[in-house]
Design a protein around this motif. Structure first.
Motif, PDB file in Angstrom:
ATOM      1  N   THR A  62      -7.645  -6.700  -7.165  1.00 34.77           N
ATOM      2  CA  THR A  62      -6.709  -6.842  -6.045  1.00 34.77           C
ATOM      3  C   THR A  62      -5.955  -8.162  -6.164  1.00 34.77           C
ATOM      4  O   THR A  62      -6.554  -9.198  -6.433  1.00 34.77           O
ATOM      5  CB  THR A  62      -7.472  -6.801  -4.704  1.00 34.77           C
ATOM      6  N   VAL A  63      -4.638  -8.118  -5.993  1.00 33.91           N
ATOM      7  CA  VAL A  63      -3.855  -9.357  -5.941  1.00 33.91           C
ATOM      8  C   VAL A  63      -3.104  -9.406  -4.617  1.00 33.91           C
ATOM      9  O   VAL A  63      -2.766  -8.373  -4.039  1.00 33.91           O
ATOM     10  CB  VAL A  63      -2.842  -9.471  -7.113  1.00 33.91           C
ATOM     11  N   LYS A  64      -2.888 -10.628  -4.117  1.00 32.54           N
ATOM     12  CA  LYS A  64      -2.081 -10.809  -2.905  1.00 32.54           C
ATOM     13  C   LYS A  64      -0.649 -11.078  -3.303  1.00 32.54           C
ATOM     14  O   LYS A  64      -0.369 -11.954  -4.126  1.00 32.54           O
ATOM     15  CB  LYS A  64      -2.620 -11.986  -2.074  1.00 32.54           C
ATOM     16  N   LEU A  65       0.256 -10.315  -2.755  1.00 32.61           N
ATOM     17  CA  LEU A  65       1.680 -10.529  -3.010  1.00 32.61           C
ATOM     18  C   LEU A  65       2.361 -10.657  -1.656  1.00 32.61           C
ATOM     19  O   LEU A  65       2.380  -9.690  -0.884  1.00 32.61           O
ATOM     20  CB  LEU A  65       2.285  -9.360  -3.791  1.00 32.61           C
ATOM     21  N   GLY A  66       2.880 -11.851  -1.354  1.00 28.42           N
ATOM     22  CA  GLY A  66       3.474 -12.049  -0.032  1.00 28.42           C
ATOM     23  C   GLY A  66       2.453 -11.701   1.036  1.00 28.42           C
ATOM     24  O   GLY A  66       1.320 -12.179   1.006  1.00 28.42           O
ATOM     25  N   GLY A  67       2.832 -10.818   1.928  1.00 28.43           N
ATOM     26  CA  GLY A  67       1.938 -10.462   3.030  1.00 28.43           C
ATOM     27  C   GLY A  67       1.081  -9.231   2.795  1.00 28.43           C
ATOM     28  O   GLY A  67       0.503  -8.700   3.748  1.00 28.43           O
ATOM     29  N   VAL A  68       0.996  -8.757   1.559  1.00 30.49           N
ATOM     30  CA  VAL A  68       0.219  -7.528   1.325  1.00 30.49           C
ATOM     31  C   VAL A  68      -0.798  -7.721   0.202  1.00 30.49           C
ATOM     32  O   VAL A  68      -0.698  -8.639  -0.608  1.00 30.49           O
ATOM     33  CB  VAL A  68       1.144  -6.334   0.965  1.00 30.49           C
ATOM     34  N   LYS A  69      -1.791  -6.811   0.183  1.00 32.20           N
ATOM     35  CA  LYS A  69      -2.765  -6.767  -0.906  1.00 32.20           C
ATOM     36  C   LYS A  69      -2.453  -5.552  -1.773  1.00 32.20           C
ATOM     37  O   LYS A  69      -2.220  -4.457  -1.259  1.00 32.20           O
ATOM     38  CB  LYS A  69      -4.186  -6.645  -0.349  1.00 32.20           C
ATOM     39  N   VAL A  70      -2.479  -5.752  -3.084  1.00 34.25           N
ATOM     40  CA  VAL A  70      -2.151  -4.679  -4.020  1.00 34.25           C
ATOM     41  C   VAL A  70      -3.330  -4.447  -4.960  1.00 34.25           C
ATOM     42  O   VAL A  70      -3.888  -5.407  -5.506  1.00 34.25           O
ATOM     43  CB  VAL A  70      -0.897  -5.046  -4.851  1.00 34.25           C
ATOM     44  N   THR A  71      -3.724  -3.171  -5.110  1.00 30.48           N
ATOM     45  CA  THR A  71      -4.813  -2.821  -6.020  1.00 30.48           C
ATOM     46  C   THR A  71      -4.360  -1.653  -6.897  1.00 30.48           C
ATOM     47  O   THR A  71      -3.706  -0.740  -6.399  1.00 30.48           O
ATOM     48  CB  THR A  71      -6.071  -2.394  -5.240  1.00 30.48           C
ATOM     49  N   PHE A  72      -4.672  -1.720  -8.196  1.00 35.53           N
ATOM     50  CA  PHE A  72      -4.341  -0.622  -9.114  1.00 35.53           C
ATOM     51  C   PHE A  72      -5.584   0.245  -9.329  1.00 35.53           C
ATOM     52  O   PHE A  72      -6.684  -0.273  -9.530  1.00 35.53           O
ATOM     53  CB  PHE A  72      -3.856  -1.171 -10.463  1.00 35.53           C
ATOM     54  N   HIS A  73      -5.392   1.577  -9.291  1.00 34.37           N
ATOM     55  CA  HIS A  73      -6.479   2.540  -9.506  1.00 34.37           C
ATOM     56  C   HIS A  73      -6.047   3.553 -10.573  1.00 34.37           C
ATOM     57  O   HIS A  73      -4.864   3.911 -10.620  1.00 34.37           O
ATOM     58  CB  HIS A  73      -6.785   3.290  -8.211  1.00 34.37           C
ATOM     59  N   PRO A  74      -7.004   4.062 -11.396  1.00 33.41           N
ATOM     60  CA  PRO A  74      -6.624   5.003 -12.460  1.00 33.41           C
ATOM     61  C   PRO A  74      -5.943   6.259 -11.901  1.00 33.41           C
ATOM     62  O   PRO A  74      -6.352   6.793 -10.867  1.00 33.41           O
ATOM     63  CB  PRO A  74      -7.963   5.376 -13.109  1.00 33.41           C
ATOM     64  N   ALA A  75      -4.895   6.723 -12.613  1.00 34.05           N
ATOM     65  CA  ALA A  75      -4.154   7.917 -12.199  1.00 34.05           C
ATOM     66  C   ALA A  75      -4.431   9.123 -13.098  1.00 34.05           C
ATOM     67  O   ALA A  75      -3.975  10.224 -12.809  1.00 34.05           O
ATOM     68  CB  ALA A  75      -2.654   7.618 -12.177  1.00 34.05           C
ATOM     69  N   GLY A  76      -5.165   8.893 -14.224  1.00 33.73           N
ATOM     70  CA  GLY A  76      -5.543  10.017 -15.085  1.00 33.73           C
ATOM     71  C   GLY A  76      -4.373  10.688 -15.787  1.00 33.73           C
ATOM     72  O   GLY A  76      -4.498  11.816 -16.264  1.00 33.73           O
ATOM     73  N   HIS A  77      -3.241  10.031 -15.872  1.00 33.52           N
ATOM     74  CA  HIS A  77      -2.015  10.662 -16.402  1.00 33.52           C
ATOM     75  C   HIS A  77      -1.858  10.386 -17.899  1.00 33.52           C
ATOM     76  O   HIS A  77      -1.792  11.323 -18.696  1.00 33.52           O
ATOM     77  CB  HIS A  77      -0.834  10.124 -15.597  1.00 33.52           C
ATOM     78  N   VAL A  78      -1.778   9.109 -18.283  1.00 34.46           N
ATOM     79  CA  VAL A  78      -1.761   8.692 -19.690  1.00 34.46           C
ATOM     80  C   VAL A  78      -2.516   7.366 -19.776  1.00 34.46           C
ATOM     81  O   VAL A  78      -2.890   6.797 -18.737  1.00 34.46           O
ATOM     82  CB  VAL A  78      -0.324   8.495 -20.236  1.00 34.46           C
ATOM     83  N   LEU A  79      -2.730   6.861 -20.997  1.00 40.48           N
ATOM     84  CA  LEU A  79      -3.447   5.603 -21.180  1.00 40.48           C
ATOM     85  C   LEU A  79      -2.804   4.496 -20.330  1.00 40.48           C
ATOM     86  O   LEU A  79      -1.593   4.287 -20.392  1.00 40.48           O
ATOM     87  CB  LEU A  79      -3.405   5.213 -22.667  1.00 40.48           C
ATOM     88  N   GLY A  80      -3.627   3.827 -19.509  1.00 45.38           N
ATOM     89  CA  GLY A  80      -3.132   2.720 -18.690  1.00 45.38           C
ATOM     90  C   GLY A  80      -2.473   3.132 -17.384  1.00 45.38           C
ATOM     91  O   GLY A  80      -2.079   2.270 -16.596  1.00 45.38           O
ATOM     92  N   SER A  81      -2.343   4.427 -17.122  1.00 43.07           N
ATOM     93  CA  SER A  81      -1.610   4.856 -15.918  1.00 43.07           C
ATOM     94  C   SER A  81      -2.393   4.510 -14.658  1.00 43.07           C
ATOM     95  O   SER A  81      -3.614   4.579 -14.624  1.00 43.07           O
ATOM     96  CB  SER A  81      -1.309   6.352 -15.961  1.00 43.07           C
ATOM     97  N   ALA A  82      -1.654   4.130 -13.613  1.00 42.03           N
ATOM     98  CA  ALA A  82      -2.289   3.634 -12.392  1.00 42.03           C
ATOM     99  C   ALA A  82      -1.587   4.153 -11.146  1.00 42.03           C
ATOM    100  O   ALA A  82      -0.380   4.425 -11.156  1.00 42.03           O
ATOM    101  CB  ALA A  82      -2.263   2.107 -12.384  1.00 42.03           C
ATOM    102  N   GLN A  83      -2.373   4.307 -10.082  1.00 42.74           N
ATOM    103  CA  GLN A  83      -1.818   4.455  -8.746  1.00 42.74           C
ATOM    104  C   GLN A  83      -1.796   3.051  -8.144  1.00 42.74           C
ATOM    105  O   GLN A  83      -2.698   2.251  -8.379  1.00 42.74           O
ATOM    106  CB  GLN A  83      -2.711   5.327  -7.879  1.00 42.74           C
ATOM    107  N   VAL A  84      -0.782   2.772  -7.350  1.00 47.42           N
ATOM    108  CA  VAL A  84      -0.665   1.457  -6.736  1.00 47.42           C
ATOM    109  C   VAL A  84      -0.983   1.573  -5.246  1.00 47.42           C
ATOM    110  O   VAL A  84      -0.283   2.287  -4.516  1.00 47.42           O
ATOM    111  CB  VAL A  84       0.753   0.890  -6.924  1.00 47.42           C
TER     112      VAL A  84
END
Ligand SMILES: [Zn+2]
Ligand SMILES: [Zn+2]
Length: 347
Positions: free
Chosen positions: A79-101
């Protein structure tokens, strides 16, 4: 707080004002969060790019070192903080490295899925379900007619054909990033151990997958191999090359195409595909609807494909739903078309 206060559709893509970034922007922006390496999601020219290491590497392979002003890698679950929000990347199962934000503020969570599939894939981390209030879903195969079935059964069809026609070459058209490597991995899983040949346009990305520890067995370039040696072999190539002069170096080739669109017979015929293989890196209708339900989201934004049917279905489930109508997302899985915007597709 309403979902629109967290994320906002704009012509440049979904924007988070509170965090000062866009997700998969279709135009150059100051700060871009990129879900995966396909060219309609991952464009060059942004100020800063935040993405998984694999997505950053794939962008570098495609666009060169200076594809962005600055880059930051993020791991799944981090998880990273960007401005006033928290952002986390989760696997999307689409291709290598793909993520849901996942974007979170004031107890509200929005998830932008990018492209995803909820089906096992030996070449990437499995899709992770992230409970949320707002779910932004793709809809590439957002019609009930699309049910992808079992990819192993499709690969078995290919291997039966290879056994049946030892004097012919099998040319398998596949998207260069993700699909080609998944098809190779599925062929290996089925027990096929002979070398698998590649079109030159797929070499860099396929080697990158191998460098990241994806076992693809023995891979060789078709270039320079004699016609007679290619009898009885399997070669992966961009679908656009199936009808090109390039394919004439193969003995009496059986043309195959691995795509979710191969469910539509007219499309297979239109592309002169002798052996259609229904293998998709996108969720099918059942996958999309099951995922929407499972997220528990009360608001659904639909993008990137056949939006209307999925919007309608969501509303019949008592959910708030709308199409995003953002122009600029292509369809890497479309028969023959998706390769065109890929600089390495025509090589
Ligand atoms: Zn994609
Ligand atoms: Zn896409």
């Amino acid at each position: 707080m309403r979902p629109e206060d967290l994320l906002l559709p704009t012509p440049a893509g979904v924007c988070c004002k509170l965090g000062g970034f866009h997700i998969d922007p279709t135009r150059p922006v100051d700060k871009a969060l990129i879900t995966h390496g396909h060219s309609d999601h991952a464009r060059a020219g942004h100020g800063t790019v935040l993405a998984t290491q694999e997505t950053l590497d794939l962008m570098r392979l495609r666009y060169g070192e200076s594809f962005a002003g600055a880059v930051q890698a993020i791991k799944y679950g981090e998880t990273v903080k960007l401005g006033g929000v928290k952002v986390t990347f989760h696997p999307a199962g689409h291709v290598l490295g793909s993520a849901q934000v996942a974007v979170e503020a004031n107890g509200l969570r929005a998830v932008a899925s990018g492209d995803y599939k909820n089906v096992a894939d030996p070449t990437c981390a499995p899709f992770e379900l992230v409970p949320c209030d707002l779910f932004i879903t793709e809809a590439t195969f957002g019609l009930p007619v699309f049910r992808h079935g079992d990819p192993d059964a499709e690969i078995a069809k290919l291997l039966r054909s290879v056994a049946l026609f030892p004097d012919r070459a099998h040319l398998v058209g596949a998207y260069s990033l993700g699909k080609a490597q998944r098809v190779i991995a599925l062929i290996r899983k089925a027990g096929y151990e002979r070398p698998i040949y590649l079109h030159g346009a797929m070499q860099k990305i396929t080697h990158y997958y191998q460098d990241r520890g994806i076992d693809l067995g023995r891979i060789e370039l078709a270039r320079g191999v004699s016609k007679s040696e290619l009898a009885g072999t399997i070669t992966l190539c961009p679908s656009s090359t199936l009808k090109e002069v390039w394919s004439r170096r193969f003995p009496d080739p059986v043309t195959c195409f691995a795509s979710g669109w191969m469910r539509v017979r007219a499309r297979a015929r239109q592309h002169l595909v002798e052996l259609p293989l229904v293998v998709s890196d996108h969720a099918d209708w059942d996958g999309l609807t099951a995922t929407i339900t499972a997220t528990g989201a009360s608001e659904i934004w639909v993008t990137h494909g056949q939006e209307d049917a999925l919007v309608h279905w969501s509303m019949t489930q008592g959910l708030r739903a709308r199409p995003l109508d953002i122009v600029g997302y292509g369809d890497e899985d479309k028969a023959g078309d998706g390769e065109d915007d890929q600089p390495d597709g025509a090589a």
